[in-house]
Write a protein that holds these residues in place. Structure first.
Motif, mmCIF file in Angstrom:
data_model
loop_
_atom_site.group_PDB
_atom_site.id
_atom_site.type_symbol
_atom_site.label_atom_id
_atom_site.label_comp_id
_atom_site.label_asym_id
_atom_site.label_seq_id
_atom_site.Cartn_x
_atom_site.Cartn_y
_atom_site.Cartn_z
ATOM 1 N N THR A 574 63.304 95.929 16.010
ATOM 2 C CA THR A 574 64.709 95.898 15.344
ATOM 3 C C THR A 574 65.690 95.942 16.727
ATOM 4 N N GLU A 575 66.503 95.103 16.781
ATOM 5 C CA GLU A 575 67.700 95.109 17.738
ATOM 6 C C GLU A 575 68.403 96.322 17.922
ATOM 7 N N MET A 612 72.913 98.971 11.042
ATOM 8 C CA MET A 612 73.215 97.492 10.955
ATOM 9 C C MET A 612 72.291 96.669 10.593
ATOM 10 N N ALA A 613 70.990 97.064 11.124
ATOM 11 C CA ALA A 613 70.004 96.245 10.694
ATOM 12 C C ALA A 613 69.764 96.091 9.423
ATOM 13 N N LYS A 615 72.183 96.351 6.941
ATOM 14 C CA LYS A 615 73.068 95.682 6.316
ATOM 15 C C LYS A 615 72.794 94.070 6.419
ATOM 16 N N LYS A 616 72.123 93.587 7.785
ATOM 17 C CA LYS A 616 71.945 92.269 7.915
ATOM 18 C C LYS A 616 70.787 91.748 7.022
ATOM 19 N N GLY A 617 70.007 92.954 6.540
ATOM 20 C CA GLY A 617 68.930 92.400 5.931
ATOM 21 C C GLY A 617 67.830 91.975 6.565
ATOM 22 N N ASN A 619 65.484 92.059 10.972
ATOM 23 C CA ASN A 619 65.471 92.496 12.183
ATOM 24 C C ASN A 619 65.851 91.628 13.131
#
Length: 619
Positions: A574-575, A612-613, A615-617, A619
Motif C-alpha cells: 500500500t502506497e 486514501m488507499a 477511497k481509491k479502492g 493499493n
C-alpha cells in the motif's frame, strides 16, 4: 460424535463459553479434566475488583452466568473507590471457594444442550482450511467450532524454589500434548507465569493483632437479575496485616533460592500482581506491603494470604510467614507456588477471538494472554458468542472501547499485544464515565437480547427500568423548585443560604451535597425507585455535562470505527505507508480505521495514507 460447539477447558472462560453456546441452542460439548473443579478458584477465591467488578456486571448484562453464581457464593462484598467518582467505583466479593464450583456444576448439569465429558484433548481435527473437532486419546469428536479455554493448565509446571513439578494449579493434572500440536499447526506459543500465596489454618492466627476489614453494609449484587446472596448479618470479616523489615530481610537473604530470581522461571509474570519477592526488589524504598487475610470457605478452616504469592522454597516460606504480625505461630497447610503455562500469542487471533490461520478455532481466557477470572469469563463469553454467530451466518459481535471494558480488553490485546499476563485496569479505558458499574445493563442488555442470551421476560423488566429512569429525568428537567418553607430550610441546611427558588430539580441535584435519597422527599411525583436505580439516576443527572462530553468524544472516534477496511487489502504494497506500519498492519489486520489507528507503530500519517488507499479502492 458430532456437536455444534466443543469447548476445551472448564475454568471461568470455559464455563461462560459452554453455557452461552448451550443457551443459544447449540449442541455443546464441554471437555474438562475434572468436572468437580469447574470454575475452580486456584488463586484468591474472589470475584471483581478494580475494573474487574465492572466486567462481571458486563458479563451479566450480556447474559453470562458469573455474576449470578458469584452472588450466591459470596462471603463478603465491597463497593470499592467510594471516595472517588462513579467512573471507577466497582464491586469486589470474597467468594466461597468450595461453593462456587459446586454451584457452577449444578447450574451446568441443569442446562439444556450441554454435555460434560471428563478427558484431555491432545490434538485438534483439521484439514488445510479449518478446524472441525478434537481428539481425546484415540477418540474423535467433530464440531462446527472449537473453543480453547485451557487456562493455566497447558504444559503447566509448579515452581517452588529450584524444584519444578509437572502439575496444574491446585495440584490438578496439567494439560499435556495439545500445545506441541498447536505449534505444529503454525501457532506462536508464549510462556507465561502467575502465582498464588499460602493457605493457613484459621485457628493458628492471632486476630487481635490484625485490622478487621468489613464489607459494605448493604445488599450489593453483581447480577441485574433477582439473584440471591447471603444476608448482611451472615457475611464474614476479613483482616489486614503488613510485611515488615524482618520479612524483607528474609526475602533479600534468600532471593537466589526463589524460582524467579534463581533462574528457574522462564515465563513472564503479571506486572500488576507481582510476587512478594518482586515487590521487595522493585519497591525497595517501601518499608511494608499490605497483606489481606481472607477466608476461603465456610466449609473449611483455611485462609488465603492475599498479596504474599512467592516461589520461595517451603522452609523460607515458613520464616517469611512467621515474621508477620499475628502470624507468628501460623500453620501453613498449602505452600505458595509459581506456575508456568503455555498461551497463544495475541498476533494469532482477531477481534472475534478466532485464530486467523484456522477458521473454526476460537480461544478464550488465559490462553489469550490474560490474567484473572473476570477477564477469562468475559473472553470465553465473547469467543462463544462469535463462534455461534458465525455458525448461524450472522455478523460478529465486536464491542467498542466506549461500550464496554470487554471491548477495551479485546482491542488492547489484538491491536497492542502483550508480553505479560494482561490485566484490566480502569486506567486503560478512555471513557470510564460511560462504562460505569451501575449502567452495564443500559449499555449491554439490548446487545445480549439481540444475540439471544437475554430472555424476553428479563428484557421486558429491563425496558420497564429504562422507561422509569427516563420518566424521572424528564420530570426533574421540568419541575422547578419553589419556596416552600421545608425545602428552603433543607437548602439552607446544606449551606445554600442564598437560595431563592426557581431552579429545576435537575439543577438542584447537581449542587454539592444534594443527594437524591433526601431530595426525593420534595419530589412526590417521581416514580418509586429502588436504591440502585436511585443511585443510577443521581449519577446520570449530576454528571450529565461530563457524560455528554465523553459521548461527544466517543462519537468522533465512532466515525473512524465505521470506516471498514477491505479484508483482502495488501498492506505490504500500500502506497504511503511506512515500512513499520505496513508490517504491523499486516500482522494485526484491523477491521476498521479506528482499530488501525490504535496499533503501536501506526501514526496519523499512516492512517491518512490508509484512508486514501481505501477511497481509491485499491493499493
Amino acid at each position: 460424535m458430532d456437536y455444534d460447539v466443543i469447548v476445551v477447558g472448564g475454568g471461568h472462560a470455559g464455563m461462560e463459553a459452554a453455557l452461552a453456546a448451550a443457551h443459544l441452542n447449540m449442541s455443546t460439548l464441554l471437555v474438562t479434566l475434572n468436572k468437580n473443579m469447574l470454575a475452580n478458584m486456584p488463586c484468591n477465591p474472589s470475584i471483581g475488583g478494580s475494573a474487574k467488578g465492572i466486567v462481571v456486571r458486563e458479563i451479566d448484562a450480556l447474559g453470562g452466568v458469573m455474576g449470578i453464581i458469584a452472588d450466591k457464593a459470596c462471603l463478603q462484598m465491597k463497593m470499592l473507590n467510594t471516595g472517588k467518582g462513579p467512573g471507577v467505583q466497582c464491586l469486589r466479593a470474597q467468594e466461597d471457594k468450595l461453593d462456587y464450583p459446586k454451584l457452577m456444576l449444578e447450574y451446568a448439569l441443569n442446562t439444556k444442550n450441554l454435555t460434560i465429558l471428563e478427558g484431555m484433548v491432545d490434538d485438534l481435527l483439521h484439514d488445510d482450511n479449518h478446524v472441525y473437532g478434537v481428539k481425546i486419546q484415540d477418540k474423535e469428536y467433530t464440531s462446527k467450532a472449537v473453543i480453547l479455554t485451557t487456562g493455566t493448565y497447558m504444559e503447566s509446571t509448579i515452581l517452588r524454589g529450584h524444584k519444578v513439578t509437572v502439575a496444574g494449579p491446585d495440584g490438578e493434572n496439567p494439560s499435556l500434548g495439545l500445545s506441541p500440536n498447536l505449534q505444529k499447526m503454525g501457532l506462536k506459543i508464549i510462556r507465561l507465569k502467575t502465582g498464588t500465596p499460602q493457605r493457613i489454618r484459621k485457628d493458628s492466627i492471632d486476630y487481635s493483632l490484625l485490622e478487621p476489614q468489613y464489607g459494605t453494609p448493604r445488599n450489593l449484587k453483581f447480577s441485574f437479575t433477582d439473584s440471591t446472596s447471603l444476608p448482611i448479618e451472615e457475611k464474614i470479616v476479613c483482616h489486614l496485616t503488613y510485611t515488615n523489615e524482618k520479612t524483607h530481610q528474609i526475602i533479600r537473604d534468600h532471593l537466589e533460592e526463589s524460582a524467579m530470581y534463581g533462574g528457574v522461571v522462564t515465563g513472564v509474570g503479571p506486572r500488576y500482581c507481582p510476587s512478594i519477592e518482586d515487590k521487595v526488589v522493585r519497591f525497595a524504598d517501601k518499608p511494608r506491603h499490605q497483606l489481606f487475610i481472607e477466608p476461603e470457605s465456610m466449609h473449611n478452616d483455611l485462609v488465603y494470604l492475599q498479596g504474599f504469592s512467592t516461589s520461595m522454597p517451603e522452609y523460607v516460606q515458613d520464616m517469611m510467614v512467621h515474621s508477620l504480625k499475628g502470624l507468628e505461630n501460623a500453620k501453613i497447610v498449602k505452600y505458595a507456588y509459581a506456575i508456568e503455562y503455555d498461551a497463544i500469542d495475541t498476533s494469532e487471533y482477531d477481534y472475534t477471538l478466532q485464530i486467523k490461520k484456522w477458521p473454526g478455532l476460537y480461544i478464550g481466557g488465559q490462553i489469550c494472554g490474560t490474567s484473572g477470572y473476570e477477564e477469562a469469563g468475559a473472553l470465553g463469553l465473547m469467543a462463544s458468542i462469535n463462534a455461534c454467530l458465525k455458525i448461524m451466518g450472522k455478523e460478529p459481535l465486536i464491542l467498542r472501547r466506549d461500550q464496554a471494558y470487554i471491548g477495551v480488553m479485546i482491542d488492547d490485546l489484538v491491536s497492542k499485544g502483550t508480553k505479560e499476563p494482561y490485566r484490566l485496569l480502569s486506567s486503560r479505558a478512555e471513557y470510564r464515565l460511560l462504562m460505569r458499574s451501575d449502567n452495564a445493563d443500559l449499555r449491554l442488555t439490548p446487545i445480549g437480547h439481540e444475540v439471544g442470551l437475554i430472555s424476553e421476560d428479563r428484557y421486558s423488566t429491563f425496558e420497564n427500568k429504562v422507561k422509569k429512569l427516563e420518566e424521572c429525568k424528564e420530570i426533574m428537567n421540568k419541575v422547578h423548585m419553589g419556596m416552600k418553607p421545608d425545602f428552603v430550610e433543607y437548602m439552607h441546611s446544606l449551606g445554600f443560604k442564598e437560595y431563592v427558588g426557581g431552579p429545576t430539580a435537575s439543577e438542584i441535584l447537581k449542587r454539592p451535597g444534594v443527594t437524591l435519597n433526601k431530595f426525593k422527599e420534595y419530589l412526590p411525583m417521581l416514580p418509586i425507585l429502588n436504591l440502585e436505580e436511585e443511585e443510577q439516576l443521581e449519577i446520570m443527572v449530576k454528571y450529565e455535562g461530563y457524560i455528554t462530553k465523553e459521548k461527544r468524544e466517543a462519537n468522533q472516534l465512532l466515525k473512524l470505527e465505521q470506516v471498514k477496511i477491505p479484508v483482502d487489502i495488501d498492506y505490504l504494497n500500500t502506497e504511503g505507508l511506512r515500512l513499520e506500519a505496513r508490517q504491523k498492519l499486516d500482522k494485526v489486520r484491523p477491521l476498521t480505521i479506528g482499530q488501525a489507528s490504535r496499533i503501536s507503530g501506526v501514526n496519523p500519517a499512516d492512517v491518512s495514507a490508509l484512508l486514501m488507499a481505501i477511497k481509491k479502492g485499491g493499493n
